[in-house]
Design an enzyme around this catalytic site. Structure first.
Site, PDB file in Angstrom:
ATOM      1  N   ASP A  95       0.801  -1.047   0.047  1.00 33.78           N
ATOM      2  CA  ASP A  95       0.037  -0.024  -0.059  1.00 33.78           C
ATOM      3  C   ASP A  95       1.042   1.220  -0.063  1.00 33.78           C
ATOM      4  O   ASP A  95       2.110   1.166  -0.580  1.00 33.78           O
ATOM      5  CB  ASP A  95      -0.992  -0.035   1.173  1.00 33.78           C
ATOM      6  CG  ASP A  95      -2.322   0.695   0.747  1.00 33.78           C
ATOM      7  OD1 ASP A  95      -2.418   1.775   0.822  1.00 33.78           O
ATOM      8  OD2 ASP A  95      -3.301  -0.174   0.756  1.00 33.78           O
ATOM      9  N   HIS A 137      -4.328   5.045   4.072  1.00 32.97           N
ATOM     10  CA  HIS A 137      -4.751   3.939   3.566  1.00 32.97           C
ATOM     11  C   HIS A 137      -4.256   2.445   4.182  1.00 32.97           C
ATOM     12  O   HIS A 137      -4.844   1.527   4.891  1.00 32.97           O
ATOM     13  CB  HIS A 137      -4.734   4.152   2.303  1.00 32.97           C
ATOM     14  CG  HIS A 137      -5.638   2.948   1.351  1.00 32.97           C
ATOM     15  ND1 HIS A 137      -5.107   1.940   0.824  1.00 32.97           N
ATOM     16  CD2 HIS A 137      -6.996   2.978   1.036  1.00 32.97           C
ATOM     17  CE1 HIS A 137      -6.287   1.241   0.242  1.00 32.97           C
ATOM     18  NE2 HIS A 137      -7.280   1.973   0.573  1.00 32.97           N
ATOM     19  N   SER A 160     -11.328  -1.940   0.224  1.00 35.33           N
ATOM     20  CA  SER A 160     -10.261  -1.748   0.863  1.00 35.33           C
ATOM     21  C   SER A 160     -10.192  -2.274   2.162  1.00 35.33           C
ATOM     22  O   SER A 160      -9.097  -2.689   2.766  1.00 35.33           O
ATOM     23  CB  SER A 160      -9.970  -0.385   0.725  1.00 35.33           C
ATOM     24  OG  SER A 160      -9.185   0.250  -0.455  1.00 35.33           O
TER      25      SER A 160
END
Length: 638
Positions: free
Chosen positions: A167, A208, A384
Site C-alpha cells: 500500500d 490507507h 479496501s
C-alpha cells in the site's frame, strides 16, 4: 489491451497459460526506473555497471540476471523516453538489454468518508468493531460477522504468521501496531529504503495502508483503538503506492518481496474503478505472481488477497486482471445489515466476502481501525477494508495449519464461507452442479473464521493441479444488434492424457471480440452441469471503447468441483438502448483442477457442512465410475 501467454511449471505439461499483457491507448509516461539484464556476472557486476552510469540498483528476486536500475537525477515521470540514458546502458558491452519503465495508474480502493460477549478486550473501539462480533451495534444485524470469537476461543490469533500490506506505507510507530511490526519483512519501494513510513500530506490521504494494517494486526488489550482480526500476527509494510505512476518493476518487486518471510500479501488497490478501464498485471508482475504461488512459503505458495473493486454496478471486476487472477483470492464486501455496499462490483471471479460500510447509515457503521500518527478511526471503508479482514482470517487458519498451500486456502474459503444473512438485491443465490451455493457478487459467502480454523486443523493438502485446453472456437461469429449468438464447445477435459482435469477449480474463457461499444457487451458461459457464469456485465457509464477484448481471460469460480466433461455454452450480446454490433474472433476454454477427488481424505466433523456434502458427491461419483469400469471389463471379456 492485448493478451499473451506464460508457461508455468511441470504440472502444466508444457501448457501455456493465457494471461494479460497490456498496451495502453493513452499517451505513454516514462519513469526514472529501468529494467536491466546483464550478459553475465552477479550483483557485484550490476552495482559496478549502475555506479558507472549514475544509477542505483536492486536485484529482482523473482528472475535470474534481472536488475532494477533507478536514476534519481531523472524526473519520476516524463512524457519523453530518456534515450540518452537508455542508449548509454545499451552501448555498455556488459548489458544485454535495458528497458525504461512506462508508468501507469493504480488506485487505492475504498478511500472515502462515510457486549456482552465472553471475550475480554479492553481496547476502546472493540465494541464498535461490529465486523468482528456483531451484537446489533450501529443498526447492524446481530450475528452477521466474521465469527472471530470462535477462532479466538480456540486459541488462534495468527501467531507465527506475517501479513504484508502492499500500500502507501504503514505507521509502524503507531502504539497499536509497533509490537506486531515485522521490520525485517518490510520495505519502501517508492523510496528504495527499508522504512515504509507514509509520506505526510495535509489531508492524511496516505493513511490507507495504516488503516488496513490495523484491521489485520492491531494489538489486543493495550487500551488503544481496537483489535486486529489476527491480533497475534505480524504485519509488514510494503510501500509501493503514492508515486506519480506505477511501474511493472515496482509492482513485481512488491509482490515478490520476502516470500519466505511473508505468508499473506494483502492488496487494496488496482486499476482505476471508472467503469471503462480494462487492465491488469504486466509481464514482470505476472512472472512474480507465478513465482510466488509456486515457490513462496517454501513451495506452499504465497497467498495473495485482493480487493475486488469499488466501481459499483457500473463496473465489472472481471475487467481487473488482479482481482480476476486464479492466483489471487478476490474479496468483496457486505455492510453490517447484510446488504451490498453501493460501490461493490460483481463478477464471476470473486471467491468470498467480508465486511465494510457503503451506505449512508449509522456513523459508527464504518470499519474501526488504526489511523496515522497514533490516532484511531471509525471511517475506513470500501473493499479496501474487506481484503485485510480476509487476510486476517487466513492468518488464523495458517496458525491452525502452517502446511496449507495457496490452493488449500481457496478450497477452505469455498467450503467454509456462509450465505448467512447476506442479501443481493440484483443477483439470486444459486447452487452449482455439485450443490455449492454461490452469488454473483458475494461469491461463496462471508468468511467464517471459526469454521475455517476448525477445518484447517485437520486439512489434508489437495491433490496435484492440472491444466487443460478444453478446446477452441476460431471461426468468426457476428454479434448482431439484437439477439445473442450461442456457441458450443464439447470437451473431454483432456481425459486419457496426463493433464486430465476431472474436478474443476478455476475456468477461464479466453476471448477475442470486437465491438462498436465495449461497455454494452454481455457475456455468459454455461457449464456441462448447467451452471451459468456471468463473465461480463454491461458497463454503461464510461466504456465507449471500440477495441473490444484481445485474448482476455474471463475467469469463473462458480463451477468449483464440477465435472468439466461435456458441452460448454458461450452467449454474447449487447445490452443497451443504442444499436451496436461486433464480432467474436476466438473463444478458448481453459480448465484448471485436479484428477482425483480433492475431499476424499478430508476429515468431516460437521455432517451438515459443505465439505460433508461435497465428499458424499465425490464418493458416489467414484463408486459410479468404478461400477462403469467393472461393467466395461466384464462386457469386454464376453
Amino acid at each position: 489491451m492485448r493478451g499473451g501467454c506464460i508457461s508455468q511449471g511441470k504440472a502444466a505439461a508444457g501448457l501455456l497459460f493465457c494471461v494479460m499483457v497490456f498496451a495502453s491507448a493513452e499517451r505513454p509516461v516514462f519513469t526514472n526506473h529501468f529494467l536491466v539484464e546483464l550478459h553475465r556476472g552477479g550483483e557485484e557486476k550490476a552495482r559496478q555497471v549502475a555506479a558507472e552510469h549514475g544509477f542505483g540498483v536492486r536485484k529482482l528476486p523473482f528472475a535470474e540476471g534481472l536488475y532494477h536500475f533507478y536514476h534519481n537525477g531523472l524526473a519520476k515521470a516524463r512524457r519523453r523516453r530518456s534515450l540518452q540514458h537508455q542508449q548509454q546502458l545499451e552501448r555498455d558491452p556488459r548489458v544485454k538489454r535495458a528497458l525504461q519503465q512506462e508508468g501507469f495508474n493504480r488506485k487505492k480502493r475504498g478511500y472515502r468518508d462515510i457486549n456482552e460477549i465472553d471475550i475480554n478486550v479492553n481496547d476502546p473501539l472493540f465494541t464498535k468493531q461490529w465486523y468482528l462480533i456483531n451484537t446489533g451495534q450501529a443498526d447492524g444485524t446481530p450475528g452477521l460477522d466474521l465469527n472471530v470469537a470462535e477462532a479466538w476461543e480456540l486459541g488462534y490469533t495468527g501467531k507465527g504468521v506475517t501479513i504484508g500490506i502492499m500500500d502507501d506505507g504503514i505507521d509502524y510507530l503507531h502504539p497499536d501496531l509497533a509490537s506486531n511490526y515485522n521490520a525485517e519483512a518490510s520495505y519502501d519501494f517508492s523510496s528504495n529504503d527499508p522504512y515504509p513510513y507514509p509520506r505526510y500530506t495535509d489531508d492524511w490521504s496516505n493513511s490507507h495502508g495504516t488503516r488496513c494494517a490495523g484491521e489485520v494486526s492491531a494489538a489486543a488489550n493495550n487500551n488503544i483503538c481496537g483489535v486486529g482480526v489476527a491480533y497475534g500476527s505480524k504485519v509488514a509494510g510494503i510501500r509501493m503506492l503514492d508515486q506519480p505512476f506505477m511501474t511493472d518493476i515496482i509492482e513485481a518487486s512488491s509482490i515478490s518481496h520476502m516470500p519466505q518471510l511473508i505468508d499473506i500479501y494483502s492488496a487494496s488497490w488496482g486499476p482505476t474503478d471508472n467503469g471503462k478501464t480494462v487492465d491488469g498485471p504486466r509481464e514482470l508482475t505476472l512472472q512474480a505472481m507465478a513465482d510466488g504461488v509456486n515457490k513462496g512459503r517454501g513451495g506452499k505458495g504465497s497467498i495473495y488477497v485482493w480487493a475486488s473493486g469499488d466501481g459499483g454496478s457500473y463496473d465489472d471486476c472481471n475487467c481487473d486482471g488482479y482481482a480476476s487472477s486464479m492466483w489471487t483470492i478476490s474479496i468483496n464486501s457486505a455492510i453490517n445489515d447484510g446488504r451490498t455496499a453501493l460501490y461493490d462490483e460483481s463478477c464471476s471471479s470473486t471467491l468470498a466476502s467480508t465486511f465494510s460500510n457503503g451506505r449512508k447509515r449509522n456513523p459508527e457503521a464504518g470499519v474501526a481501525t488504526t489511523d496515522l500518527y497514533g490516532n484511531c478511526t471509525l471511517r475506513h471503508s470500501g473493499t479496501s477494508a474487506a481484503a485485510p479482514e480476509a487476510a486476517g482470517v487466513f492468518a488464523l487458519a495458517l496458525e491452525a495449519n502452517l502446511g496449507l498451500t495457496w490452493r488449500d486456502m481457496q478450497h477452505l474459503t469455498v467450503l467454509t464461507s456462509k450465505r448467512n444473512q447476506l442479501h443481493d438485491e440484483v443477483h439470486q443465490w444459486r447452487r452449482n452442479g455439485v450443490g455449492l451455493e454461490f452469488n454473483h457478487l458475494f461469491g461463496y459467502g462471508v468468511l467464517d473464521a471459526g469454521a475455517m480454523v476448525k477445518m484447517a486443523k485437520d486439512w489434508k493438502t489437495v491433490p496435484e493441479r492440472f491444466h487443460c485446453v478444453g478446446g477452441s472456437v476460431q471461426n468468426p461469429e457476428k454479434i448482431p444488434t439484437t439477439g445473442k449468438p450461442v456457441l458450443t464447445l464439447t470437451t473431454d477435459a483432456c481425459e486419457g492424457k496426463e493433464n486430465f482435469v476431472r474436478y474443476l477449480e478455476h475456468v477461464q474463457a479466453v476471448v477475442t471480440v470486437n465491438a462498436t461499444r465495449r461497455g454494452d457487451l454481455n457475456i455468459n458461459m454455461t457449464s456441462p452441469m448447467g451452471t451459468k457464469s456471468i463473465l461480463l456485465s454491461r458497463r454503461p457509464r464510461g466504456d465507449d471503447a471500440k477495441v473490444g477484448f484481445d485474448k482476455w481471460p474471463f475467469m469463473t469460480t462458480h463451477t468449483w468441483g464440477e465435472d468439466a466433461r461435456g458441452t460448454w455454452i458461450l452467449e454474447l450480446g449487447f445490452v443497451g438502448s443504442a444499436p451496436q454490433k461486433g464480432v467474436l474472433m476466438e473463444w478458448t476454454l481453459m480448465l484448471h483442477g485436479t484428477q482425483s477427488a480433492p475431499y476424499i481424505d478430508q476429515v468431516v466433523r460437521d455432517y451438515q457442512s459443505k465439505l460433508a456434502m461435497s465428499k458424499k458427491e465425490e464418493l458416489e461419483e467414484e463408486l459410479d465410475e468404478a461400477v462403469q469400469r467393472s461393467l466395461k471389463s466384464i462386457l469386454g471379456k464376453d
